[in-house]
Design an enzyme around this catalytic site. Sequence first.
Site, PDB file in Angstrom:
ATOM      1  N   THR A  16       4.777  84.108  21.493  1.00 31.67           N
ATOM      2  CA  THR A  16       6.113  83.542  21.298  1.00 31.67           C
ATOM      3  C   THR A  16       6.326  83.089  19.867  1.00 31.67           C
ATOM      4  OG1 THR A  16       6.246  82.819  23.598  1.00 31.67           O
ATOM      5  CG2 THR A  16       7.675  81.694  22.034  1.00 31.67           C
ATOM      6  N   SER A  62       0.933  87.367  25.007  1.00 36.48           N
ATOM      7  CA  SER A  62      -0.421  86.996  25.429  1.00 36.48           C
ATOM      8  C   SER A  62      -0.638  87.110  26.933  1.00 36.48           C
ATOM      9  CB  SER A  62      -0.792  85.588  24.945  1.00 36.48           C
ATOM     10  OG  SER A  62      -0.228  84.582  25.757  1.00 36.48           O
ATOM     11  N   THR A  95       1.131  81.397  24.164  1.00 29.50           N
ATOM     12  CA  THR A  95       0.694  80.214  24.904  1.00 29.50           C
ATOM     13  C   THR A  95       0.115  80.542  26.274  1.00 29.50           C
ATOM     14  OG1 THR A  95       2.918  79.878  25.832  1.00 29.50           O
ATOM     15  CG2 THR A  95       2.393  78.743  23.760  1.00 29.50           C
ATOM     16  N   ASP A  96       0.505  81.671  26.867  1.00 34.48           N
ATOM     17  CA  ASP A  96       0.154  81.931  28.261  1.00 34.48           C
ATOM     18  C   ASP A  96      -1.352  82.026  28.505  1.00 34.48           C
ATOM     19  OD1 ASP A  96       2.748  81.842  29.088  1.00 34.48           O
ATOM     20  OD2 ASP A  96       3.021  84.008  29.234  1.00 34.48           O
TER      21      ASP A  96
END
Length: 313
Positions: A16, A62, A95-96
């Site tokens: 992101t 990610s 972030t995932d």
Amino acid sequence: MQNQAATVVVLGTGGTIAGRSANASDNVGYTAGQVGVTQLLQAVPALAGAPLESEQVAQLDSKDMTHAVWRDLAARCAHHLARAEVSGVVVTHGTDTLEETAWFLQRVLAPAKPLVMTAAMRPATALQADGPQNLLDAVAVARHAGARGVVAVLDGRVHGARDVRKVHPYRIDAFDSGDAGAIAAIEEGRLRCFRPWPEGAALGLERVPADGSAWPVVEIVTSHAGARGAAVQALCDSGAHGLVVACTGNGTVHRELEAALVTAQERGVRVLRSTRTRAGRVIGVAGDALPSAEDLTPEKARVELMLSLLSRP
């Protein structure tokens, strides 16, 4: 204390933080992994003229992280960390799966220099993008003389690789460290440290196959009301080498699911219990049929089990 003269290498993997949206007010309808790492650095005026190098290792969302990218990223991190003139490495990431990548890098490399992961909850095109400040803070940590190990820097906090976890799908303050708490806070470019930096013995990159398809197959199953053992049987039949069960409470497992997991374990499939809660740890008791992953989240327990299987003679 920072070494302003030392070089910091910034490795980009997408996410992101590198995302774009057609509408600057849209913080969810964006496409991740669109902006190159060099452009991300150029968007932070405070980094202009700083001794930085950048390299694009990958460019993806990610959620689609692969074992092959993990291996490539670890190799590039190890290469740059070995350079005498480099004080630390920063990795921009989605972030995932950031917490999984962080734990993988810590276990494989356990670097004596800081390896700092950073990310963003809003795309680069957002009206109030959080990526630039996170990136600036990450570089400050990479220059910090006392820093070491793999950490994640987000929203003004430094989290250790073992403890960091994503706890919210949208807010800027989406990460915390559970019971352990953050390692440090970043205040106007200065660190206020609360506890020690990550340490540990490195498993070594040589144990990790370059071919992602050669990694052991480890899957996660979840215990819940009405859970059945059929999924365990199906995963074992498809070639799973290990299973992590995300348990209710303190490592409790529905009786039907537990019976299937015990059978799988008896047949040579490695099993670990974690908790599906986002804090605490599984406290084992005498007579437990399945071993505990302690304080590792299910996702990190999966990484740990894969690396354990890779380390077997």
